[in-house]
Design a protein around this motif. Structure first.
Motif, short mmCIF file in Angstrom:
data_model
loop_
_atom_site.label_atom_id
_atom_site.label_comp_id
_atom_site.label_asym_id
_atom_site.label_seq_id
_atom_site.Cartn_x
_atom_site.Cartn_y
_atom_site.Cartn_z
N UNK A 53 -3.32 -3.42 -3.07
CA UNK A 53 -4.30 -2.35 -2.80
C UNK A 53 -5.60 -2.91 -2.23
N UNK A 54 -6.21 -2.12 -1.37
CA UNK A 54 -7.48 -2.42 -0.72
C UNK A 54 -7.39 -3.51 0.34
N UNK A 55 -6.18 -3.89 0.72
CA UNK A 55 -6.00 -4.84 1.81
C UNK A 55 -6.36 -4.14 3.12
N UNK A 56 -6.87 -4.87 4.07
CA UNK A 56 -7.35 -4.30 5.33
C UNK A 56 -6.24 -3.95 6.32
N UNK A 57 -4.98 -4.03 5.91
CA UNK A 57 -3.86 -3.79 6.83
C UNK A 57 -3.96 -2.42 7.48
N UNK A 58 -3.84 -2.40 8.81
CA UNK A 58 -3.98 -1.17 9.59
C UNK A 58 -2.67 -0.69 10.20
N UNK A 59 -1.70 -1.57 10.33
CA UNK A 59 -0.49 -1.19 11.08
C UNK A 59 0.71 -2.02 10.65
N UNK A 60 1.86 -1.37 10.65
CA UNK A 60 3.15 -2.04 10.49
C UNK A 60 3.94 -1.74 11.75
N UNK A 73 9.41 -1.92 -0.79
CA UNK A 73 8.19 -2.05 -0.01
C UNK A 73 7.09 -1.32 -0.76
N UNK A 74 6.00 -2.00 -1.00
CA UNK A 74 4.84 -1.38 -1.62
C UNK A 74 3.62 -1.67 -0.76
N UNK A 75 3.08 -0.63 -0.17
CA UNK A 75 1.89 -0.73 0.68
C UNK A 75 0.94 0.37 0.19
N UNK A 76 0.08 0.02 -0.76
CA UNK A 76 -0.76 1.01 -1.44
C UNK A 76 -2.23 0.84 -1.07
N UNK A 77 -2.88 1.97 -0.83
CA UNK A 77 -4.32 2.01 -0.59
C UNK A 77 -4.76 1.05 0.52
N UNK A 78 -4.16 1.21 1.67
CA UNK A 78 -4.55 0.42 2.85
C UNK A 78 -5.05 1.39 3.92
N UNK A 79 -5.24 0.89 5.13
CA UNK A 79 -5.69 1.72 6.25
C UNK A 79 -4.52 2.22 7.10
N UNK A 80 -3.30 2.00 6.64
CA UNK A 80 -2.12 2.43 7.38
C UNK A 80 -2.08 3.96 7.42
N UNK A 81 -1.82 4.52 8.61
CA UNK A 81 -1.70 5.97 8.71
C UNK A 81 -0.38 6.39 9.34
N UNK A 82 0.50 5.44 9.56
CA UNK A 82 1.78 5.73 10.20
C UNK A 82 2.84 4.74 9.73
N UNK A 83 4.03 5.26 9.50
CA UNK A 83 5.18 4.41 9.12
C UNK A 83 6.10 4.35 10.34
N UNK A 84 6.53 3.16 10.73
CA UNK A 84 7.39 3.07 11.92
C UNK A 84 8.73 3.78 11.73
N UNK A 100 -1.81 6.32 -1.89
CA UNK A 100 -3.19 6.09 -1.49
C UNK A 100 -3.44 5.87 -0.02
N UNK A 101 -2.42 6.00 0.81
CA UNK A 101 -2.59 5.87 2.26
C UNK A 101 -2.72 7.26 2.88
N UNK A 102 -3.31 7.34 4.03
CA UNK A 102 -3.47 8.61 4.75
C UNK A 102 -2.41 8.71 5.83
N UNK A 103 -1.16 8.82 5.39
CA UNK A 103 -0.03 8.88 6.31
C UNK A 103 0.29 10.33 6.59
N UNK A 104 0.31 10.69 7.87
CA UNK A 104 0.54 12.09 8.24
C UNK A 104 2.01 12.40 8.45
N UNK A 105 2.80 11.42 8.89
CA UNK A 105 4.21 11.65 9.15
C UNK A 105 5.03 10.49 8.61
N UNK A 106 6.08 10.81 7.85
CA UNK A 106 7.02 9.82 7.38
C UNK A 106 8.36 10.15 8.03
N UNK A 107 8.96 9.21 8.74
CA UNK A 107 10.26 9.49 9.39
C UNK A 107 11.30 9.95 8.37
#
Length: 108
Positions: A53-60, A73-84, A100-107
């Motif tokens: 959590x709180x890592x600056x990761x923006x993209x996968x 896979x655990x990617x919690x409270x980052x800046x990611x807003x999209x899952x590939x 805790x991420x602001x993801x608008x669409x999950x495939x």
């Protein structure tokens, strides 16, 4: 080496950082990492992947779908807003934690 935790990174690792860790099964990263180096997406034996959590990761990247053995896979409270979309290729994935991420669409 089959397990690696780097929790206080001060910058994103270089593009070849994971090249010598081809047998890695468990990886936990944290700190000031904004993206994952290209060599990460070639860790063909990786089973568990955690971004703290709180890592600056923006993209996968879409290349995530190449990691066929990923089970968790655990990617919690980052800046990611999209899952590939390629996440659909991860047939043995049992757990995906995106709290805790602001993801608008999950495939699908």
């Amino acid at each position: 080496l089959i397990a690696l935790s780097l929790l206080n990174l001060t910058q994103t690792p270089g593009q070849d950082f994971f090249s010598q860790l081809s047998e890695l099964r468990f990886l936990a990263l944290g700190g000031e990492i904004q993206n994952l180096p290209e060599s990460f997406y070639k860790l063909e034996y990786l089973n568990e992947f955690y971004i703290m959590p709180q890592t600056a990761l923006e993209r996968i990247e879409e290349s995530l779908g190449n990691l066929f053995r990923l089970e968790k896979i655990s990617v919690r409270y980052t800046k990611i807003n999209e899952i590939p979309r390629s996440i659909e290729n991860l047939k043995v994935l049992e757990e995906l934690d995106l709290e805790g991420n602001h993801i608008s669409v999950i495939p699908d």
